[in-house]
Motif scaffolding. Structure first.
Motif, short mmCIF file in Angstrom:
data_model
loop_
_atom_site.label_atom_id
_atom_site.label_comp_id
_atom_site.label_asym_id
_atom_site.label_seq_id
_atom_site.Cartn_x
_atom_site.Cartn_y
_atom_site.Cartn_z
N ASN A 4 0.84 -1.19 0.00
CA ASN A 4 0.00 0.00 0.00
C ASN A 4 0.88 1.25 0.00
N SER A 6 -0.52 4.34 -0.35
CA SER A 6 -1.44 5.48 -0.18
C SER A 6 -0.77 6.61 0.58
N GLY A 7 -1.00 7.80 0.10
CA GLY A 7 -0.44 8.98 0.77
C GLY A 7 1.00 9.26 0.40
N HIS A 29 0.62 3.53 -8.93
CA HIS A 29 -0.63 4.29 -8.97
C HIS A 29 -1.77 3.43 -8.45
N SER A 31 -1.57 1.11 -6.42
CA SER A 31 -1.37 0.84 -4.98
C SER A 31 -1.54 2.10 -4.14
N GLY A 32 -2.03 3.16 -4.76
CA GLY A 32 -2.40 4.34 -3.98
C GLY A 32 -1.46 5.52 -4.06
N ARG A 34 0.61 8.75 -5.55
CA ARG A 34 0.60 9.75 -6.61
C ARG A 34 1.95 9.62 -7.31
N GLY A 54 -3.94 11.07 -10.54
CA GLY A 54 -2.79 10.66 -9.70
C GLY A 54 -1.47 10.63 -10.43
#
Ligand code: NDP
Length: 243
Positions: A4, A6-7, A29, A31-32, A34, A54
């Motif tokens: 993950n 993300s963020g 992308h 997997s979260g 940007r 993203g």
């Protein structure tokens, strides 16, 4: 559970041609993350911009260090870096030109080191931990025909021995070292069918690497799952080095 990101903000170089860099960008992308997608050919930015919000396309010639420095500084802070862009000039050893050796050193040593330096400065000034992966090659460890100028890349991109040491303990630097992957570059390097067949047979797994297999190793090394791994690398070589 899946990896993950993300963020997190990722910077990937050289994804314009749908090779390893493209698949890495897509996987990050998905997997979260940007993703800042640093590509050379500006026409490729059109397909990159279709990837959605993203993905942030940046066009720069990474062979031009001033332009690269400017572009990467403008990008701002990132958490993970994939130094993937490269050129492989295929020339028989006795005919390898001085320009090709220069290009090899530039791509193998200069570009990934400068990229890491710029990104690491940003990580340090923002106090964030980071992880970087250089897409190297098994050619860092074995000789292959017509790749005298490319071996420079392998040797220097393999961070276990030679890449710049992690500038701070919290910045990890690793490599992946694939065998042939049938991207545009891989197809050119293995375009002689007889050579390609013989080379494939030398691999204990009797296959080349799939881009997906390389990407999985890149994502593992970028992620916290490899939190105690730095200055190291993963061979995605179908067993070639062990043969
Ligand atoms: P591709 O040829 O598919 O992609 C290479 C990318 O590098 C392209 O997007 C290209 O962009 C970019 N690039 C080249 N020159 C520049 C430049 N001056 N500025 C910015 N970007 C540039 O290659 P692969 O996906 O096959 O290779 C990816 C990485 O994997 C490379 O580091 C390669 O050495 C390594 N590798 C590949 C193997 C293989 O068999 N394919 C085997 C082992 C390692 P553009 O086209 O716009 O110039």
């Amino acid at each position: 559970t899946l990896l993950n990101f993300s963020g997190l903000r990722a910077l990937v170089t050289g994804q314009g041609k749908m090779g390893i860099g493209w698949d890495t960008m897509k996987a990050l992308h998905a997997s979260g993350a940007r993703v800042v997608a640093v590509s050379h050919t500006s026409a490729d930015l059109v397909s990159l911009s279709k990837e959605g919000p993203g993905v942030e396309p940046v066009s720069v010639d990474l062979g031009d260090w001033e332009a690269m420095e400017q572009a990467l500084c403008d990008v701002g802070p990132v958490d993970v870096l994939v130094n993937n862009a490269a050129m492989a000039l295929l020339q028989p050893f006795l005919e390898t030109t001085k320009e090709a050796f220069d290009t090899g050193v530039r791509w193998g040593q200069g570009a990934p080191s400068l990229g890491l330096q710029i990104v690491a400065r940003g990580m340090i000034s923002h106090g964030v931990p980071g992880s970087s992966v250089n897409v190297s090659s098994m050619a860092a460890h074995v000789t292959l025909p017509n790749l005298a100028a490319y071996i420079c890349e392998g040797g220097v991109c393999a961070p276990a021995e030679t890449a710049p040491p992690a500038p701070r303990p919290q910045i990890r630097v690793n490599s992946v070292n694939p065998t042939v992957v049938l991207t545009a570059m891989g197809q050119e390097a293995s375009s002689d069918p007889q050579f390609a067949r013989k080379l494939k047979e030398r691999h204990p797994l009797r296959q080349f690497a799939k881009a997906e297999d390389v990407v999985n190793s890149i994502l593992f090394l970028l992620s916290d799952r490899s939190a105690s791994t730095s200055g190291s690398g993963i061979f995605v070589d179908a067993g070639y080095l062990a043969s």
